[in-house]
Design a protein around this motif. Structure first.
Motif, PDB file in Angstrom:
ATOM      1  N   UNK A 234       0.859  -1.184   0.000  1.00 54.48           N
ATOM      2  CA  UNK A 234       0.000   0.000   0.000  1.00 54.48           C
ATOM      3  C   UNK A 234       0.892   1.230   0.000  1.00 54.48           C
ATOM      4  N   UNK A 235       0.783   2.059  -1.024  1.00 56.48           N
ATOM      5  CA  UNK A 235       1.558   3.296  -1.095  1.00 56.48           C
ATOM      6  C   UNK A 235       0.699   4.475  -0.684  1.00 56.48           C
ATOM      7  N   UNK A 236       1.220   5.325   0.188  1.00 58.34           N
ATOM      8  CA  UNK A 236       0.492   6.504   0.657  1.00 58.34           C
ATOM      9  C   UNK A 236       1.191   7.748   0.127  1.00 58.34           C
ATOM     10  N   UNK A 237       0.477   8.539  -0.682  1.00 61.97           N
ATOM     11  CA  UNK A 237       1.045   9.732  -1.284  1.00 61.97           C
ATOM     12  C   UNK A 237       0.099  10.906  -1.081  1.00 61.97           C
ATOM     13  N   UNK A 238       0.579  12.107  -1.344  1.00 67.39           N
ATOM     14  CA  UNK A 238      -0.242  13.298  -1.196  1.00 67.39           C
ATOM     15  C   UNK A 238       0.567  14.450  -0.627  1.00 67.39           C
ATOM     16  N   UNK A 239      -0.027  15.611  -0.594  1.00 69.06           N
ATOM     17  CA  UNK A 239       0.672  16.803  -0.117  1.00 69.06           C
ATOM     18  C   UNK A 239       0.711  16.879   1.397  1.00 69.06           C
ATOM     19  N   UNK A 240      -0.380  16.490   2.038  1.00 69.94           N
ATOM     20  CA  UNK A 240      -0.519  16.645   3.485  1.00 69.94           C
ATOM     21  C   UNK A 240      -1.068  15.351   4.071  1.00 69.94           C
ATOM     22  N   UNK A 241      -0.580  14.981   5.255  1.00 69.73           N
ATOM     23  CA  UNK A 241      -1.179  13.886   6.001  1.00 69.73           C
ATOM     24  C   UNK A 241      -0.698  12.498   5.646  1.00 69.73           C
TER      25      UNK A 241
END
Length: 459
Positions: free
Chosen positions: A111-118
């Motif tokens: 599971x990859x978690x990406x994004x700008x915040x959080x």
């Protein structure tokens, strides 16, 4: 590490294996792990020395062998080596090559978690949920870059059933490289904010850079998207299946979100035709959003609603990220690891729920590009809207926050300083029982010093 023998590692890194006399047959042995920190070497590990600005990892090769290393990489030929080594041109590149090859040997969902915040908070929430059923390997802290990610992949053992990895970038092309290493089966995208505008220029640029990961997912991969984000709701996932979560009638959504003091949040979560009530031991609506993402991942990997709810109820904070520190009747909100406009406003909203006096200690936010002063100035509105009593700002850019409050004749008692030490001289004496103090800034501001000073003063 399955099938990662020294001879295979030499092949994938295009290196040359040297096996000294007395170590015959070592080329057929599998390494049990790979680290770039000699203090983390265990029996039969591969040591990966890297040359930094102040420290040369090659100086610790002999010590790594004493601690049980099976072999080491090296960017230079070694005289009288005390164990097997693989000569490579670039240790950092070799690490990525090793992790990429090892990922191909693994048969567990990633599971990859990406994004700008959080990203880090969401990664922790997902891990808490999945751990009710699986043995989960997660990224340590925010080890999410082109060194941290491959080191995380190399930590996966036979006993692990799922890996949850954080993937962070600051420029175009980086996500291609991270995606090629991790090849995630599931990707969670938290939002498209205003981080790294210095390099990516616009939110559209951020979206383009982060969605590079889709090209490295399997055809049956799944993308879990924050449907409340205006950029993600229409994101092109290259034909990959997608699930939306959010507060606005998404496939996974929440209602009746209520703060319980500063430490908990209750909500009713609806997902895939079922609903359940949960109390999350973390403050703020943004943590409910993290819970929705974790719910979507848990459901995808076969968890029951009861298992998901149990995992959400056990979620924990980590140092520097909305970590509540209670000292007698005074609360410190330690959120000093990093900052951007979205997370800054979310933390201020949490502070606004405090029962007693509210004190915001804020510093500069980095990598915001040409609009950096404007984005700092706008934080003043959040402080005013949440009726924050005292504001202490530090740093050249954070002076804009102070100006915003002054220009609007805000009721906030605002003070600005050039240095942390100057600020602490005025802050520490005014603290009294019942106060809640938010400490928030980008990592380079070293606001952990503020947290430690507060803890020392109040002890």
């Amino acid at each position: 590490m399955k099938n990662m023998t020294l001879e295979k590692i030499a092949k994938v890194t295009e290196g040359k294996l040297f096996v000294p006399e007395g170590f015959e047959g070592a080329e057929k042995k599998e390494i049990q792990g790979a680290v770039n920190d000699n203090r983390k070497v265990e029996k039969d590990y591969l040591f990966i020395p890297m040359v930094g600005a102040r420290v040369d990892g090659h100086d610790f090769i002999e010590g790594a062998f004493k601690d049980g290393a099976l072999a080491t990489l090296s960017e230079r030929e070694l005289e009288n080596p005390v164990g097997p080594y693989i000569l490579v041109k670039d240790s950092k590149l070799a690490l990525k090559q090793i992790a990429t090859a090892y990922r191909m040997e693994l048969n567990i969902p990633v599971v990859g978690v990406i994004g700008s915040v959080g990203k880090t908070s969401t990664k922790e929430m997902i891990t808490s949920v999945l751990s009710t059923k699986f043995n989960v390997l997660k990224t340590e802290g925010n080890f999410n870059n082109e060194i941290g990610l491959p080191l995380t992949i190399c930590r996966i053992k036979d006993e692990h059933q799922v890996a949850v990895v954080e993937m962070g970038i600051s420029d175009f092309g980086e996500m291609h490289r991270l995606g090629d290493i991790a090849k995630p089966d599931i990707v969670v995208m938290t939002n498209i904010g205003q981080c790294h505008l210095e390099f990516l220029k616009s939110r559209d640029g951020i979206l383009k850079a982060k969605t590079e990961v889709f090209e490295h997912m399997p055809s049956d991969g799944l993308v879990i998207l924050n449907g409340d984000d205006d950029k993600l709701i229409d994101a092109d996932t290259l034909g990959l299946k997608k699930i939306f979560y959010g507060m606005n009638n998404q496939q996974v959504n929440a209602r009746d979100v209520q703060p319980i003091g500063l430490s908990e949040t209750s909500a009713t979560i609806k997902a895939f035709g079922e609903s359940f009530d949960v109390t999350i031991p973390l403050p703020g609506a943004h943590n409910v959003m993290n819970a929705l993402a974790a719910t979507a991942v848990g459901h995808t990997l076969g968890l029951t609603i009861e298992e998901i709810a149990d995992g959400l109820s056990r979620a924990e904070t980590i140092s520097g990220r909305n970590n509540l520190i209670k000292i007698r009747d005074i609360t410190i909100i330690d959120d000093c690891y990093n900052a951007n406009p979205v997370s800054m406003k979310a933390s201020i909203e949490v502070l606004g729920k405090a029962a007693g006096r509210s004190i915001a200690v804020l510093g500069d936010m980095g990598e915001l590009g040409d609009d950096e002063r404007k984005l700092h100035y706008e934080i003043g509105t959040a402080l005013e809207d949440n009726h924050i009593g005292y504001v202490f700002t530090v740093g050249e850019l954070s002076e804009e926050i102070n100006k915003s409050l002054s220009n609007t004749n805000s009721s906030c008692m605002a003070h600005h300083y050039k240095t942390v030490d100057e600020m602490l001289v005025d802050l520490l004496p005014i603290i009294r029982g019942g106060d809640t103090i938010l400490v928030k800034a980008s990592h380079f501001m070293n606001f952990s010093h503020v947290v430690e000073a507060l803890k020392t003063r109040l002890a």
